[in-house]
Design a protein around this motif. Structure first.
Motif, short mmCIF file in Angstrom:
data_model
loop_
_atom_site.label_atom_id
_atom_site.label_comp_id
_atom_site.label_asym_id
_atom_site.label_seq_id
_atom_site.Cartn_x
_atom_site.Cartn_y
_atom_site.Cartn_z
N ALA B 63 53.45 67.80 20.82
CA ALA B 63 54.34 68.96 20.75
C ALA B 63 54.25 69.68 19.41
O ALA B 63 55.19 70.34 18.99
CB ALA B 63 55.79 68.59 21.06
N CYS B 66 52.61 74.54 21.23
CA CYS B 66 53.28 74.78 22.50
C CYS B 66 52.33 75.57 23.40
O CYS B 66 51.75 76.57 22.97
CB CYS B 66 54.56 75.56 22.24
N THR B 79 56.67 69.36 27.25
CA THR B 79 56.61 69.59 25.80
C THR B 79 57.16 70.97 25.41
O THR B 79 57.36 71.24 24.23
CB THR B 79 55.16 69.48 25.25
N GLU B 82 62.40 72.25 23.89
CA GLU B 82 62.58 71.96 22.47
C GLU B 82 63.52 70.79 22.21
O GLU B 82 63.44 70.13 21.18
CB GLU B 82 63.07 73.20 21.74
N VAL B 85 61.64 67.44 21.84
CA VAL B 85 60.55 67.33 20.86
C VAL B 85 60.53 65.98 20.15
O VAL B 85 59.50 65.32 20.06
CB VAL B 85 60.63 68.49 19.83
#
Lengths: 274, 288
Positions: B63, B66, B79, B82, B85
């Motif tokens: 990650a 993106c 991924t 957010e 992450v």
């Protein structure tokens, strides 16, 4: 030759001073430096010397390591001495050459100032020689933590210091490599005028900076990949704790401070030259 | 559950080119509709020459990048989300090429502790994890060393330990041996294989060394952002000509087998190791 440079002059032996908490040592060093400015008699300095000697003896660090720091500030000491020698106004004239007047008071002030400087340097050497850079940065982080509420980035400062310490040897190696590469192609760093010498540093500094920036970016990515997201919710493997030993150190410091102030008042009733 | 699954994964970036004082923007596709899936416990090698997009792919798993198209899941975690992450980075740790530029602390054990410290784990548990990780990479006696005193291979093992201390399910290694000498390469590869075998950790090895890919369970070949070949090492390396077309070499013995076959000698095309070659040649002699 470049490898001779050492940053963080930690001297690894086991001693009661080494085992003290870094924060305690930082605080005591701070108190020591402040009280040093309250000492104004030779008796006072004699007492400081005895105490410092006792601390150095119990730290098991050889005296010459402690005194090494003085060499680098010798110029400053001599300079302060000369300034004080000639500019102090006094009553008892010792020597007069033209417009320069040296008085007994001037000699006393000059001596006291240089002794103060020496004690300042030796005292702070005790801290850096007996505390590893990691403990020192951890200590600074933990001392600054309360100030993070008013915007002092305590964690970031400590992190920057750690990374700087980590990369100093790496960048030194790199400088060495770049210098050798330049020398292999005929570069000359040792002869010529000061201006030429300075100019010959440019081909070293430019690649060094570029590589440092590239390293910084890669390190940032690697840190992110390891879930780094600043100091928030971060724990530490080594938890620092203040023990009995540290309280003893504080008690000794308190006694020391009391004696310093007692001697200061004693100085009021004895002549200046004592 | 798939460990890592990429579906139609694409990544575009804009490169600014300055020529004759005029800056133009070029759209470049580093990854084009990549489909890769990695099972739990598998050892997968991703091959490709420089600039093929293999490192870009590696950074997606962690990650760090993106996707601009398609999706990549790590343990079914998207991924692109957010909020996930940190979970993704904890599950899929990453080891980079340059051993110097990924160690943070001035002492080995402090560096290994860096990951767990970021995860906010209790200090006694961190201590345990650091000791375990050091044991797993056989570096226990170096716990209090400073990284600058270690060899490249040892530094890379410390980097692996740093990831292990975060208890990942999967480790992505982005050309971990590219800057190492042969001894360091062997140390790192042995460590990685042992972790895969003994701890059951999924390994995704990005490399351009064919010899390292030979021992993988499965090999993906990426060229110009596209998966062009995939299968077991035997299946992939028997396509000698195709691989050469992608700017890749084949293991030396496979090359010999390929040349022998071209001369009309009946020998299997999927030979990967010296032992296999010896076996095949002996068999050939007994049939004559």
């Amino acid at each position: 030759m470049i490898r001779d440079i050492t940053i963080g002059q930690y001297y690894p032996v086991a001693s009661p001073i080494h085992r003290l908490d870094a924060r305690v040592k930082l605080a005591i060093t701070f108190i020591y430096i402040v009280t040093l400015f309250f000492v104004d008699s030779f008796i006072g300095y004699f007492f400081v010397m005895l105490s410092l000697g006792a601390v150095i003896a119990s730290s098991k660090v050889p005296l010459r390591f402690m005194l090494r720091g003085i060499k680098s500030i010798m110029v400053i000491i001599v300079f302060t001495m000369i300034i004080n020698l000639f500019t102090t106004k006094g009553e008892t004239l010792l020597l007069e050459i033209g417009f320069l007047r040296i008085t007994w008071e001037g000699v006393a002030v000059a001596l006291k100032m240089s002794i103060r400087l020496v004690f300042l340097i030796v005292g702070s050497s005790v801290l850096t020689l007996t505390t590893t850079p990691i403990h020192l940065t951890d200590g600074i982080e933990s001392i600054l933590k309360p100030f993070s509420k008013i915007g002092v980035p305590s964690h970031e400062i400590a992190m920057m210091m750690t990374i700087a310490l980590r990369f100093i040897p790496t960048l030194l190696d790199e400088t060495d490599k770049i210098m050798k590469a330049q020398q292999a192609r005929g570069a000359d760093f040792d002869t010529g005028t000061l201006k030429e010498k300075a100019q010959s540093l440019i081909p070293i500094l430019v690649p060094l900076f570029i590589s440092a920036f590239r390293r910084a970016e890669e390190l940032a990515t690697a840190m992110e990949a390891r879930c780094y997201h600043g100091g928030e919710n971060r724990t530490r493997m080594h938890v620092v704790s203040i023990g009995r030993r540290d309280f003893v150190a504080f008690a000794v410091t308190a006694v020391y401070v009391c004696i310093i102030f007692l001697l200061r008042h004693a100085a009021e009733i004895v002549p200046f030259w004592i | 559950m798939k460990m890592v699954r990429a579906q139609q994964l694409s990544y575009e970036y804009i490169k600014t080119v300055e020529k004759d004082g005029v800056t133009t923007e070029q759209k470049l596709q580093a990854l084009k509709n990549v489909n890769i899936s990695v099972e739990k416990g598998e050892f997968v090698a991703v091959l490709g020459h420089n600039g093929s997009g293999k490192s870009t792919f590696a950074k997606h798993i962690n990650a760090l990048l993106c996707p601009t198209g398609g999706t990549l899941w790590v343990k079914e975690m998207d991924t692109k989300n957010e909020e996930l992450v940190w979970d993704i980075r904890q599950s899929a740790g990453m080891v980079f090429q340059n051993p110097d530029n990924q160690l943070v602390a001035t002492v080995v054990e402090e560096d290994i502790a860096f990951g767990p410290e970021n995860l906010g784990i209790e200090s006694s548990e961190i201590r345990k994890r650091v000791d375990d990780a050091l044991e797993q990479v056989r570096m226990t006696e170096f716990a209090t060393f400073t990284p600058s005193k270690l060899s490249g291979g040892q530094k890379q093992r410390i980097a692996i330990a740093g990831v292990l201390a975060m208890k990942p399910d999967c480790i992505v290694l982005d050309e971990p041996t590219a800057m190492l000498d042969p001894i360091g390469r062997r140390e790192v590869m042995e460590t990685v294989h042992r972790l895969n075998r003994e701890e059951g950790i999924t390994i995704i090895l990005i490399t351009h060394y064919m010899d390292e890919a030979v021992r993988a369970d499965r090999v993906y070949v990426i060229d110009d952002g596209d998966v062009v070949l995939n299968g077991t090492p035997k299946e992939v390396f028997s396509n000698v000509e195709a691989l050469k077309g992608y700017g890749l070499d084949v293991p030396q013995v496979t090359e010999v087998a390929y040349l022998l076959r071209r001369e009309g000698i009946p020998i299997p095309a999927d030979i990967l190791t010296v032992e296999e070659m010896v076996g095949a040649l002996c068999q050939l002699r007994s049939t004559i």
